[in-house]
Design a protein around this motif. Sequence first.
Motif, short mmCIF file in Angstrom:
data_model
loop_
_atom_site.label_atom_id
_atom_site.label_comp_id
_atom_site.label_asym_id
_atom_site.label_seq_id
_atom_site.Cartn_x
_atom_site.Cartn_y
_atom_site.Cartn_z
N GLY A 130 -9.87 -8.01 -12.20
CA GLY A 130 -9.98 -7.28 -13.47
C GLY A 130 -9.17 -6.00 -13.41
O GLY A 130 -8.53 -5.69 -12.40
N ASP B 243 10.77 -3.82 1.80
CA ASP B 243 11.13 -4.16 0.42
C ASP B 243 11.13 -5.67 0.32
O ASP B 243 12.02 -6.34 0.84
CB ASP B 243 12.49 -3.57 0.00
CG ASP B 243 12.63 -3.66 -1.51
OD1 ASP B 243 12.23 -4.70 -2.08
OD2 ASP B 243 13.11 -2.69 -2.14
N ALA B 244 10.12 -6.17 -0.36
CA ALA B 244 9.86 -7.61 -0.39
C ALA B 244 10.78 -8.38 -1.34
O ALA B 244 10.59 -9.57 -1.52
CB ALA B 244 8.40 -7.86 -0.73
N VAL B 245 11.75 -7.72 -1.95
CA VAL B 245 12.73 -8.50 -2.73
C VAL B 245 13.95 -8.89 -1.88
O VAL B 245 14.83 -9.57 -2.37
CB VAL B 245 13.18 -7.82 -4.05
CG1 VAL B 245 11.99 -7.52 -4.95
CG2 VAL B 245 14.02 -6.61 -3.82
N VAL C 232 0.87 -1.18 0.00
CA VAL C 232 0.00 0.00 0.00
C VAL C 232 0.90 1.23 0.00
O VAL C 232 1.72 1.39 0.90
CB VAL C 232 -0.90 0.05 1.25
CG1 VAL C 232 -1.80 1.30 1.21
CG2 VAL C 232 -1.75 -1.20 1.36
N ALA D 83 3.52 -6.06 -6.79
CA ALA D 83 4.13 -6.66 -7.97
C ALA D 83 5.08 -5.64 -8.55
O ALA D 83 4.92 -4.44 -8.35
CB ALA D 83 3.05 -7.01 -9.00
P1 NAI Z 1 -0.41 -0.49 -6.71
O1 NAI Z 1 0.58 0.40 -7.38
O2 NAI Z 1 -1.44 0.13 -5.84
O3 NAI Z 1 0.29 -1.63 -5.85
C1 NAI Z 1 1.53 -2.18 -6.09
C2 NAI Z 1 2.37 -1.90 -4.87
O4 NAI Z 1 3.53 -2.70 -4.87
C3 NAI Z 1 2.83 -0.45 -4.77
O5 NAI Z 1 2.39 0.10 -3.55
C4 NAI Z 1 4.35 -0.57 -4.80
O6 NAI Z 1 4.97 0.41 -4.01
C5 NAI Z 1 4.53 -1.96 -4.22
N1 NAI Z 1 5.83 -2.59 -4.47
C6 NAI Z 1 6.49 -2.73 -5.64
N2 NAI Z 1 7.66 -3.37 -5.45
C7 NAI Z 1 7.74 -3.65 -4.12
C8 NAI Z 1 8.70 -4.28 -3.29
N3 NAI Z 1 9.85 -4.76 -3.79
N4 NAI Z 1 8.46 -4.39 -1.96
C9 NAI Z 1 7.32 -3.90 -1.43
N5 NAI Z 1 6.36 -3.29 -2.17
C10 NAI Z 1 6.57 -3.17 -3.49
O7 NAI Z 1 -1.09 -1.31 -7.92
P2 NAI Z 1 -2.18 -2.47 -7.96
O8 NAI Z 1 -2.52 -2.58 -9.41
O9 NAI Z 1 -3.26 -2.26 -7.00
O10 NAI Z 1 -1.36 -3.77 -7.58
C11 NAI Z 1 -1.64 -4.62 -6.49
C12 NAI Z 1 -1.70 -6.07 -6.96
O11 NAI Z 1 -2.84 -6.22 -7.81
C13 NAI Z 1 -0.49 -6.50 -7.78
O12 NAI Z 1 -0.16 -7.83 -7.45
C14 NAI Z 1 -1.03 -6.45 -9.20
O13 NAI Z 1 -0.32 -7.29 -10.08
C15 NAI Z 1 -2.44 -6.95 -8.95
N6 NAI Z 1 -3.39 -6.74 -10.06
C16 NAI Z 1 -3.63 -5.48 -10.55
C17 NAI Z 1 -4.52 -5.28 -11.60
C18 NAI Z 1 -4.79 -3.91 -12.12
O14 NAI Z 1 -5.40 -3.78 -13.21
N7 NAI Z 1 -4.40 -2.85 -11.44
C19 NAI Z 1 -5.24 -6.43 -12.21
C20 NAI Z 1 -4.95 -7.70 -11.59
C21 NAI Z 1 -4.05 -7.84 -10.57
#
Ligand code: NAI
Length: 286
Positions: A218, A73-75, A10, A122
């Motif tokens: 979605g 940092d989850a990596v 988040v 991701a």
């Molecule tokens: P988002 O940008 O709100 O969330 C992704 C978060 O991952 C960000 O807060 C970012 O700071 C964090 N992040 C990236 N690398 C990181 C690391 N190494 N350690 C800790 N945090 C890290 O975007 P969203 O789209 O809500 O993504 C959340 C999940 O939903 C992801 O798994 C994404 O693949 C999945 N998803 C998203 C879709 C979409 O259309 N937005 C569709 C289907 C799945």
Amino acid sequence: RGKRAFIAGVADDNGYGWAIAKSLAAAGAEILVGTWVPALNIFETSLRRGKFDESRVLPDGSLMEITKVYPLDAVYDCPEDVPEDVKANKRYAGSANWTVKEVAESVKQDFGCIDILVHSLANGPEVIKPLLETSRNGYLAAISASSYSFISLLKYFVPLMNPGGASISLTYIASERIIPGYGGGMSSAKAALESDTRVLAFEAGRKHKIRVNTISAGPLRSRAAKAIGFIDMMIDYSLENAPLQKELSAEEVGNAAAFLVSPLASAITGAVVYVDNGLNAMGVGV
Ligand code: NAI
């Protein structure tokens, strides 16, 4: 006592992680979040300055409280894994204890236990490149940040999780169907995440009575999705072709997540649950 949730991923109020936090808070859970280290400062400042107050409003009119924000940092699993240049980077040097193992230790020290673990993160540095043009490093980085990160979180948080607890992650249909544009090994990373959901459901279920599911969501105009570059097209495509012709709201995914981690879903584990207005069920566009 109410349930306590740790939500990794988040960093603003636009993504699925925020919406899941809200649905869980509305159901009475205490909310802890893990925020990517480079995004921590701006997230905390915005929270403090009330920039998210409108999006914090819960159905009963109260504001969602985030009890604590942890840098994460989850990596990286433990301090020994962090390369020198990252350690020296000023955005990272300003925070401490942000590897997965250390975050789990901090949560344990602060609160003792949790009931719910959410993985909503991701990253694929080469996501805009087709798979055929993806480098080995780009591919491995996508898998590390988007798939192994869930294994790592579960591994270090399981010892803090109460039996009967549950975890959830977010996946995307590009794991099983061709979605041109979702490149850089991100499709592969989601396929791994879904397969791991089944194996981890077995292992965490047998050993700790913990459930593991993933939501295939979605399209949502989150920060991460905007970086991929095709999100508006995907939203339009879904509007035109899905059985339910409405824009998917993050709240609908949040509510499904709240159900899946609740006792209402006590027999559901190892599942990929579609929350996508039914788009996955279509064979052709109409
Ligand atoms: P988002 O940008 O709100 O969330 C992704 C978060 O991952 C960000 O807060 C970012 O700071 C964090 N992040 C990236 N690398 C990181 C690391 N190494 N350690 C800790 N945090 C890290 O975007 P969203 O789209 O809500 O993504 C959340 C999940 O939903 C992801 O798994 C994404 O693949 C999945 N998803 C998203 C879709 C979409 O259309 N937005 C569709 C289907 C799945």
